[in-house]
Design a protein around this motif. Sequence first.
Motif, PDB file in Angstrom:
ATOM      1  N   ILE A   1       2.939  14.509 -16.138  1.00  0.00           N
ATOM      2  CA  ILE A   1       1.751  13.709 -16.443  1.00  0.00           C
ATOM      3  C   ILE A   1       1.447  14.586 -14.757  1.00  0.00           C
ATOM      4  O   ILE A   1       1.565  13.667 -13.408  1.00  0.00           O
ATOM      5  CB  ILE A   1       1.833  12.215 -15.787  1.00  0.00           C
ATOM      6  CG1 ILE A   1       2.887  12.315 -17.163  1.00  0.00           C
ATOM      7  CG2 ILE A   1       0.376  12.046 -16.636  1.00  0.00           C
ATOM      8  CD1 ILE A   1       2.116  13.025 -18.958  1.00  0.00           C
ATOM      9  N   ARG A   2       0.721  15.322 -14.423  1.00  0.00           N
ATOM     10  CA  ARG A   2       0.262  16.092 -13.926  1.00  0.00           C
ATOM     11  C   ARG A   2      -0.300  15.639 -12.701  1.00  0.00           C
ATOM     12  O   ARG A   2      -0.680  15.836 -11.361  1.00  0.00           O
ATOM     13  CB  ARG A   2      -0.277  17.497 -13.372  1.00  0.00           C
ATOM     14  CG  ARG A   2       0.773  18.724 -13.755  1.00  0.00           C
ATOM     15  CD  ARG A   2       1.656  18.880 -13.472  1.00  0.00           C
ATOM     16  NE  ARG A   2       2.825  20.443 -14.044  1.00  0.00           N
ATOM     17  CZ  ARG A   2       4.079  20.401 -13.529  1.00  0.00           C
ATOM     18  NH1 ARG A   2       3.719  20.203 -12.221  1.00  0.00           N
ATOM     19  NH2 ARG A   2       4.437  21.423 -14.203  1.00  0.00           N
ATOM     20  N   GLU A   3      -1.395  14.413 -12.919  1.00  0.00           N
ATOM     21  CA  GLU A   3      -1.941  13.904 -12.233  1.00  0.00           C
ATOM     22  C   GLU A   3      -1.956  12.665 -11.959  1.00  0.00           C
ATOM     23  O   GLU A   3      -2.581  11.920 -11.103  1.00  0.00           O
ATOM     24  CB  GLU A   3      -3.467  12.881 -13.493  1.00  0.00           C
ATOM     25  CG  GLU A   3      -3.963  14.105 -14.559  1.00  0.00           C
ATOM     26  CD  GLU A   3      -3.566  14.930 -15.583  1.00  0.00           C
ATOM     27  OE1 GLU A   3      -3.531  15.751 -16.226  1.00  0.00           O
ATOM     28  OE2 GLU A   3      -2.235  14.319 -15.582  1.00  0.00           O
ATOM     29  N   LEU A   4      -0.500  12.775 -11.936  1.00  0.00           N
ATOM     30  CA  LEU A   4       0.258  11.024 -11.278  1.00  0.00           C
ATOM     31  C   LEU A   4       0.504  11.732 -10.484  1.00  0.00           C
ATOM     32  O   LEU A   4       1.334  11.221  -9.106  1.00  0.00           O
ATOM     33  CB  LEU A   4       1.482  10.621 -12.368  1.00  0.00           C
ATOM     34  CG  LEU A   4       1.034   9.816 -13.103  1.00  0.00           C
ATOM     35  CD1 LEU A   4       1.697   9.104 -14.185  1.00  0.00           C
ATOM     36  CD2 LEU A   4      -0.537   8.799 -13.238  1.00  0.00           C
ATOM     37  N   TYR A   5       0.913  12.733  -9.568  1.00  0.00           N
ATOM     38  CA  TYR A   5       1.457  13.522  -8.188  1.00  0.00           C
ATOM     39  C   TYR A   5       0.448  13.575  -7.425  1.00  0.00           C
ATOM     40  O   TYR A   5      -0.653  13.450  -7.405  1.00  0.00           O
ATOM     41  CB  TYR A   5       1.839  15.367  -8.404  1.00  0.00           C
ATOM     42  CG  TYR A   5       2.014  16.130  -7.721  1.00  0.00           C
ATOM     43  CD1 TYR A   5       3.573  16.154  -7.287  1.00  0.00           C
ATOM     44  CD2 TYR A   5       1.370  15.977  -6.354  1.00  0.00           C
ATOM     45  CE1 TYR A   5       3.963  16.782  -5.995  1.00  0.00           C
ATOM     46  CE2 TYR A   5       2.102  16.303  -4.994  1.00  0.00           C
ATOM     47  CZ  TYR A   5       3.551  17.309  -4.984  1.00  0.00           C
ATOM     48  OH  TYR A   5       3.699  17.930  -3.765  1.00  0.00           O
ATOM     49  N   ARG A   6       1.224  12.529  -6.055  1.00  0.00           N
ATOM     50  CA  ARG A   6       0.228  12.289  -5.069  1.00  0.00           C
ATOM     51  C   ARG A   6       0.939  12.193  -4.039  1.00  0.00           C
ATOM     52  O   ARG A   6       1.586  12.065  -3.415  1.00  0.00           O
ATOM     53  CB  ARG A   6       0.061  10.122  -5.248  1.00  0.00           C
ATOM     54  CG  ARG A   6      -0.913  10.099  -6.459  1.00  0.00           C
ATOM     55  CD  ARG A   6      -2.011  10.563  -6.487  1.00  0.00           C
ATOM     56  NE  ARG A   6      -2.470  10.759  -7.798  1.00  0.00           N
ATOM     57  CZ  ARG A   6      -4.150   9.588  -7.975  1.00  0.00           C
ATOM     58  NH1 ARG A   6      -4.230   8.852  -7.498  1.00  0.00           N
ATOM     59  NH2 ARG A   6      -4.716   9.279  -9.213  1.00  0.00           N
ATOM     60  N   PRO A   7       0.120  13.668  -3.497  1.00  0.00           N
ATOM     61  CA  PRO A   7       0.497  14.388  -1.754  1.00  0.00           C
ATOM     62  C   PRO A   7       0.156  13.036  -0.977  1.00  0.00           C
ATOM     63  O   PRO A   7      -0.884  12.662  -0.980  1.00  0.00           O
ATOM     64  CB  PRO A   7      -0.260  14.889  -1.860  1.00  0.00           C
ATOM     65  CG  PRO A   7      -1.491  15.034  -2.565  1.00  0.00           C
ATOM     66  CD  PRO A   7      -1.636  14.823  -3.859  1.00  0.00           C
ATOM     67  N   VAL A   8       0.911  12.756   0.067  1.00  0.00           N
ATOM     68  CA  VAL A   8       0.389  11.533   1.160  1.00  0.00           C
ATOM     69  C   VAL A   8       0.520  12.129   2.732  1.00  0.00           C
ATOM     70  O   VAL A   8       1.197  14.077   3.278  1.00  0.00           O
ATOM     71  CB  VAL A   8       1.268  10.513   1.250  1.00  0.00           C
ATOM     72  CG1 VAL A   8       1.214  10.168   0.313  1.00  0.00           C
ATOM     73  CG2 VAL A   8       2.894  11.447   1.676  1.00  0.00           C
ATOM     74  N   THR A   9      -0.063  11.567   3.577  1.00  0.00           N
ATOM     75  CA  THR A   9      -0.660  12.506   4.708  1.00  0.00           C
ATOM     76  C   THR A   9       0.601  12.881   5.150  1.00  0.00           C
ATOM     77  O   THR A   9       0.984  13.060   6.816  1.00  0.00           O
ATOM     78  CB  THR A   9      -2.025  12.749   4.844  1.00  0.00           C
ATOM     79  OG1 THR A   9      -2.274  10.887   5.444  1.00  0.00           O
ATOM     80  CG2 THR A   9      -3.345  12.797   4.128  1.00  0.00           C
ATOM     81  N   GLN A  10       1.076  11.756   5.513  1.00  0.00           N
ATOM     82  CA  GLN A  10       1.990  10.927   6.084  1.00  0.00           C
ATOM     83  C   GLN A  10       3.104  10.418   5.482  1.00  0.00           C
ATOM     84  O   GLN A  10       3.082   9.720   4.721  1.00  0.00           O
ATOM     85  CB  GLN A  10       1.638  10.501   7.438  1.00  0.00           C
ATOM     86  CG  GLN A  10       3.002   9.953   8.649  1.00  0.00           C
ATOM     87  CD  GLN A  10       1.913   9.105   9.840  1.00  0.00           C
ATOM     88  OE1 GLN A  10       0.560   8.810  10.197  1.00  0.00           O
ATOM     89  NE2 GLN A  10       2.272   9.458  11.449  1.00  0.00           N
ATOM     90  N   VAL A  11       4.814  10.289   6.241  1.00  0.00           N
ATOM     91  CA  VAL A  11       5.570   9.779   5.225  1.00  0.00           C
ATOM     92  C   VAL A  11       5.771   8.743   6.075  1.00  0.00           C
ATOM     93  O   VAL A  11       6.655   8.228   7.554  1.00  0.00           O
ATOM     94  CB  VAL A  11       7.131  10.836   6.044  1.00  0.00           C
ATOM     95  CG1 VAL A  11       8.109  10.106   5.231  1.00  0.00           C
ATOM     96  CG2 VAL A  11       6.579  11.694   5.169  1.00  0.00           C
ATOM     97  N   SER A  12       5.618   7.399   5.478  1.00  0.00           N
ATOM     98  CA  SER A  12       5.076   5.490   6.048  1.00  0.00           C
ATOM     99  C   SER A  12       5.119   4.715   5.253  1.00  0.00           C
ATOM    100  O   SER A  12       4.557   5.282   4.244  1.00  0.00           O
ATOM    101  CB  SER A  12       4.264   5.842   7.227  1.00  0.00           C
ATOM    102  OG  SER A  12       2.393   6.057   6.441  1.00  0.00           O
TER     103      SER A  12
END
Length: 340
Positions: A216-227
Amino acid sequence: MENQKKQVSIKDIANKCGVSVPTVSRVLNHAGRYSAETERKVRQVIAEMGYQPSMLAKGLRTNQISNIGIIVPDITNEFFASITLAIQNTLFDHAYTTMICNTNEQSSVQTKQLEMLQRSRVAGIIFISGEDITEKDLNDGIAKVFVDRIPWNAKSSDAVTIEVDNYVGGQLAAGELLDAGCRRIAALFDARGLNSQVARYSGFVRAHQERGVDIIRELYRPVTQVSFQEGYTATKALLKSGLPFDGIFCYADTLACGALRALKDANISVPEQIQVTGYDNISSGQWGMPALTTIEQPIAEMGQLAAELILKMSKGKPLDQKNYILPVRLIRRESTKKQS
């Protein structure tokens, strides 16, 4: 005010032994051209007078300091801190010191720190950051080892690299969720497209393909920082979107721990309603409630190997190989369901 104790010099040793300064220097450096009796006498006086050789002075003579630079993206992150500690411990056993440079995940900071290490004439540099470096810096004559996050330009060069099998790790993490019944899996990944992230996500995709389950591509969530905060915020956004999901695969344990907190605050039960997997096997995941299912990386082995390789390179010794891929394994805990 008490008088400071005068530091013992190599000249003091020579005077007391009745030999020349160069003779004492040769004994200290195991350079030969002295008798067994001379060596015995010099070493006895060194012990009696408490002489400590100056590493800085030696470095100035040889144009190289017995110091290794470590460029780390976030020293507060337990995973990176643990690798750094393993590197330090190994280097300390070989009488090398370290200069730790924390980039705070900023390439501009890394550039400045690299310049500082070059000016300091360190014997080598170990990179854990994953940020690309220029071709000029890559080939500046200083020994370099790249660990965990491998820059794309280092990956395509003749650089020495140490990483884990991130592709298999992604397969294992996604496979754990799929085999436990998940069919709509969210993915929290670093937005920068790091080499390790791409490999983990490729394994994530492959696990779906092997089981005939659509991503489900809509569930891919990029984050700006690993925290922790990014994991929390991204999961809250997923819940607010209204998109149904029954699993979350996180690029790192810190993201997963933040996700678990967000689910708890939303009164969502883990693993009964949503299952979660992480990556790294840091202690905060192990001791959380629920304890986190994750992919374990051999952190201590990675750090020790990096230190051993940089020492060999700094001394001009040949390497058996230049690219190392270490195995990973799944650690199943409470954040995923027991498989039948």
